[in-house]
Design a protein around this motif. Structure first.
Motif, PDB file in Angstrom:
ATOM      1  N   SER A 494       4.701   8.732   9.858  1.00 18.23           N
ATOM      2  CA  SER A 494       5.429   7.783  10.215  1.00 18.23           C
ATOM      3  C   SER A 494       5.520   7.752  11.533  1.00 18.23           C
ATOM      4  N   HIS A 495       5.925   9.606  11.446  1.00 17.27           N
ATOM      5  CA  HIS A 495       6.825   9.308  13.533  1.00 17.27           C
ATOM      6  C   HIS A 495       5.826   9.338  14.141  1.00 17.27           C
ATOM      7  N   TYR A 496       4.500  10.029  13.859  1.00 20.33           N
ATOM      8  CA  TYR A 496       3.238   9.459  15.425  1.00 20.33           C
ATOM      9  C   TYR A 496       2.177   8.183  14.526  1.00 20.33           C
ATOM     10  N   HIS A 497       2.293   7.756  13.870  1.00 19.47           N
ATOM     11  CA  HIS A 497       1.377   6.883  13.628  1.00 19.47           C
ATOM     12  C   HIS A 497       2.161   6.285  12.903  1.00 19.47           C
ATOM     13  N   PRO A 498       3.061   5.362  13.691  1.00 17.67           N
ATOM     14  CA  PRO A 498       4.567   4.034  12.370  1.00 17.67           C
ATOM     15  C   PRO A 498       2.812   3.131  12.118  1.00 17.67           C
ATOM     16  N   ALA A 499       3.413   2.580  10.590  1.00 15.21           N
ATOM     17  CA  ALA A 499       2.957   1.531  10.390  1.00 15.21           C
ATOM     18  C   ALA A 499       3.153   0.417   9.206  1.00 15.21           C
ATOM     19  N   CYS A 500       2.511  -0.802   8.886  1.00 14.24           N
ATOM     20  CA  CYS A 500       3.091  -1.270   8.101  1.00 14.24           C
ATOM     21  C   CYS A 500       3.430  -0.618   6.976  1.00 14.24           C
ATOM     22  N   ARG A 501       4.637  -0.283   6.015  1.00 12.48           N
ATOM     23  CA  ARG A 501       4.522   0.410   4.562  1.00 12.48           C
ATOM     24  C   ARG A 501       4.913  -0.769   3.347  1.00 12.48           C
ATOM     25  N   ASN A 502       4.566  -0.507   2.559  1.00  8.58           N
ATOM     26  CA  ASN A 502       5.510  -1.410   1.490  1.00  8.58           C
ATOM     27  C   ASN A 502       6.382   0.209   0.788  1.00  8.58           C
ATOM     28  N   SER A 503       7.031  -0.590  -0.256  1.00  8.29           N
ATOM     29  CA  SER A 503       8.433   0.012  -0.546  1.00  8.29           C
ATOM     30  C   SER A 503       7.720   1.335  -1.288  1.00  8.29           C
ATOM     31  N   SER A 504       6.921   1.493  -1.886  1.00  6.51           N
ATOM     32  CA  SER A 504       6.656   2.434  -2.399  1.00  6.51           C
ATOM     33  C   SER A 504       5.981   3.633  -1.539  1.00  6.51           C
ATOM     34  N   ALA A 505       5.310   3.260  -0.812  1.00  8.67           N
ATOM     35  CA  ALA A 505       4.931   3.627   0.120  1.00  8.67           C
ATOM     36  C   ALA A 505       5.823   4.500   1.819  1.00  8.67           C
ATOM     37  N   ILE A 506       6.742   4.154   1.434  1.00  8.29           N
ATOM     38  CA  ILE A 506       8.146   3.898   2.481  1.00  8.29           C
ATOM     39  C   ILE A 506       8.966   5.376   1.656  1.00  8.29           C
ATOM     40  N   ALA A 507       9.194   5.122   0.384  1.00  7.02           N
ATOM     41  CA  ALA A 507       9.519   6.539  -0.502  1.00  7.02           C
ATOM     42  C   ALA A 507       8.952   7.480  -0.717  1.00  7.02           C
ATOM     43  N   THR A 508       7.784   7.082  -0.365  1.00  6.01           N
ATOM     44  CA  THR A 508       7.037   8.634  -0.373  1.00  6.01           C
ATOM     45  C   THR A 508       7.422  10.112   0.588  1.00  6.01           C
ATOM     46  N   GLY A 509       7.669   9.225   1.792  1.00  3.88           N
ATOM     47  CA  GLY A 509       8.699  10.402   3.017  1.00  3.88           C
ATOM     48  C   GLY A 509       9.731  10.231   2.943  1.00  3.88           C
ATOM     49  N   LEU A 510      10.737  10.141   1.515  1.00  7.44           N
ATOM     50  CA  LEU A 510      11.841  10.456   1.730  1.00  7.44           C
ATOM     51  C   LEU A 510      12.784  11.911   1.582  1.00  7.44           C
ATOM     52  N   GLY A 511      13.265  12.294   2.451  1.00 13.09           N
ATOM     53  CA  GLY A 511      14.038  13.344   1.807  1.00 13.09           C
ATOM     54  C   GLY A 511      13.494  14.620   3.019  1.00 13.09           C
ATOM     55  N   PHE A 512      14.824  15.992   3.362  1.00 16.40           N
ATOM     56  CA  PHE A 512      13.905  16.634   4.400  1.00 16.40           C
ATOM     57  C   PHE A 512      13.119  17.683   3.773  1.00 16.40           C
ATOM     58  N   GLY A 513      12.022  17.549   3.583  1.00 13.15           N
ATOM     59  CA  GLY A 513      11.323  17.843   2.772  1.00 13.15           C
ATOM     60  C   GLY A 513       9.065  17.496   3.928  1.00 13.15           C
ATOM     61  N   SER A 514      10.042  16.668   4.513  1.00 18.48           N
ATOM     62  CA  SER A 514       8.909  16.095   5.018  1.00 18.48           C
ATOM     63  C   SER A 514       9.028  15.776   7.463  1.00 18.48           C
TER      64      SER A 514
END
Length: 540
Positions: A494-514
């Motif tokens: 999501s940093h190098y290739h921002p894209a359209c995401r729905n709620s569940s897809a956004i949730a997969t990128g949460l947190g400090f481990g990303s």
């Protein structure tokens, strides 16, 4: 190739700079701002001005190195989420969007558990529950809760009663990570090299001490949303309301966890290209940037050369820059320099003229005649066709370079530095376009090989410009948001290739481990001051 074009091409290859601006006197004996440094950092200065107080560009170029004065006008509404209905007793955080503040206004409950001492003990458990309001204890001094006691969330709404004078820290200044988002605050302003990124209340206290010294009322920073660290909530604001939010079992909370994350990001995304409604006025002529100075901005992390850092700057160099910020604050407010130039508007005009056309030439045009047409369309207005010699072309390149800045009369030293940076960019654009014109328009023997060379020249220019518009998403569905990494959310994709995401897809990128990495803060190397070249969350 005419000699003027050979000189321009050589200039591009040697230094990527072709301007005639003179050098400013240094503000210190051995170290100070200069137009030479501004030209060398022209692309970065241009992009910093273009992305100031804009969520999109500040997320992509998250290591900000610049400071601006900013004013929130009378009448603007600001929002604060907390566990109480009372005014905060000290520095606290204000949001510009209700969804941002609501993240910190959620109820929480731990039967038989502990209530953290407010407000230092509040911190979102990003790892386990995203932004759904679960809080964890991050403070050993806690108050026992009753067996079924619940702490309610409250949303405060404040109205500004007198203009707020603030310091804007650009980039992802509220990103608590070790990538360099905090360099301007911790190294430049606070003079601290080994501080934890999560020491927010200590950081806020230090920033407010500086704000008091400079007669400011706080700072503006950005994470996933813009925020104000307001030093005194009783100063120049009135409390409009402090309403309790629905508890987890309340009908008002039905469906909220399922939509909260998407709608929060949607609200933030609406500020990608401006905070909106004239809620903040930025004084672009007050810009003070480390990029104006001959300081080593190289990232010691060889894996991230794209991220500038201040860790190699000496303490003396940082003090010179900090002193200039203090001088500019005083000058702007005592009437020494009062006029401000809309430099962001200038960059907007330049990007609007060239961005789509350059991308079209770099990636899509596959015929010589179409390429010729696009180049002629962009630069014909600068050429006097009654003459055709080197001097004429040199004048044409100069007119092209200054096309968007010719009417501007810089007043402050910072204006001249910004101008030098912007014109180094337009010089690169114009010199490249005239070079391409020579390859495919002037040369009577232009062929497919000429077309390839022209496209490569434009592609190289695009790579140097790094305009953030080129990384935007196509139109997203109604259940999606164009998602870019914004602290604390986002994976590398999501940093190098921002894209359209729905709620569940956004949730997969949460947190400090990303994308933002682990929550650590290794002390950076402290350079030799004799080397003048300088090789926990909270309420909101």
């Amino acid at each position: 190739m005419p000699s003027v074009l050979r000189q321009l091409a050589a200039c591009l290859v040697a230094s990527s700079l072709c301007t005639t601006a003179s050098m400013l006197p240094a503000t210190a004996k051995d170290f100070g701002p200069s137009e030479v440094a501004a030209k060398e950092n022209g692309f970065e200065i241009f992009n910093a001005v273009h992305s100031a107080l804009r969520q999109w560009g500040s997320s992509l170029n998250h290591n900000g190195l610049s400071l601006f004065l900013a004013t929130v006008p009378k009448g603007v509404l600001l929002y604060h989420g907390t566990h109480t209905t009372e005014l905060p007793p000290g520095p606290e955080w204000l949001a510009f969007e209700t969804e941002h503040a609501e993240n910190f206004a959620r109820p929480w409950r731990r039967p038989g558990g502990l209530r953290p001492t407010p407000p230092e003990g509040r911190m979102f458990d990003q790892h386990m529950h995203g932004l759904h309001g679960r809080l964890v204890v991050d403070n050993e001094e806690s108050i026992p809760l009753g067996p079924n006691e619940t702490v309610h969330g409250n949303l405060h709404i404040y109205r500004v009663t007198k203009p707020l004078r603030l310091l804007y820290i650009d980039g992802m200044g509220a990103g608590k990570c070790s990538l360099g988002t905090l360099d301007t605050q911790d190294l430049l302003l606070r003079g601290i090299r080994d501080h934890s990124p999560m020491g927010e209340f200590e950081r806020a206290a230090d920033l407010c001490a500086i704000a008091k010294e400079w007669e400011l009322q706080g700072v503006i920073r950005m994470e996933a949303g813009f925020e104000i660290i307001k030093c005194d909530f009783s100063d120049s604001m009135e409390l409009v309301s402090a309403n309790q939010r629905p508890d987890f079992s309340n009908p008002g909370n039905t469906g909220y966890p399922e939509v909260q994350l998407l709608e929060y990001i949607r609200a933030v995304s609406q500020r990608y290209y401006g905070i909106g409604a004239s809620r903040v006025a930025v004084d672009y002529s007050s810009m003070v940037s480390a990029m104006f100075y001959p300081v080593n901005l190289t990232n010691p992390d060889s894996q991230r050369p794209d991220l500038p850092r201040l860790v190699s700057a000496t303490d003396k160099q940082l003090e010179v820059i900090r002193s200039r910020v203090a001088e500019v604050v005083n000058e702007r407010f005592d009437g020494t320099h009062t006029n401000t130039i809309d430099w962001q508007g200038v960059t907007d005009m330049i990007v609007a003229r060239y961005s789509e056309r350059l991308k079209y030439m770099a990636e899509e045009i596959d015929t010589l005649v179409m390429f010729q047409g696009e180049v002629n369309n962009l630069i014909n207005l600068h050429i006097e066709y009654a003459r055709n010699d080197d001097d004429t072309l040199k004048l044409a390149v100069g007119r092209c370079t200054k096309y968007h800045t010719a009417s501007i009369a810089p007043e402050s030293p910072e204006d001249r530095l910004i101008l030098a940076g912007i014109e180094s960019v337009t010089s690169n654009i114009c010199s490249t376009l005239f070079h391409v014109r020579e390859l495919i328009v002037v040369d009577p023997d232009a062929d497919s090989g000429s077309l390839v060379a022209a496209r490569e020249a434009i592609q190289d220019l695009v790579n140097r410009l790094k305009w953030v518009e080129w990384r935007n998403c196509p139109k997203c569905g109604y259940d999606e948001v164009c998602f870019v990494a914004m602290w604390p959310m986002g994976d590398e994709e999501s940093h190098y290739h921002p894209a359209c995401r729905n709620s569940s897809a956004i949730a997969t990128g949460l947190g400090f481990g990303s994308y933002w990495g682990p929550n650590d803060w290794p002390p950076p190397r402290k350079p030799d001051d004799n080397n003048t070249n300088g090789d926990g969350h909270r309420d909101l």
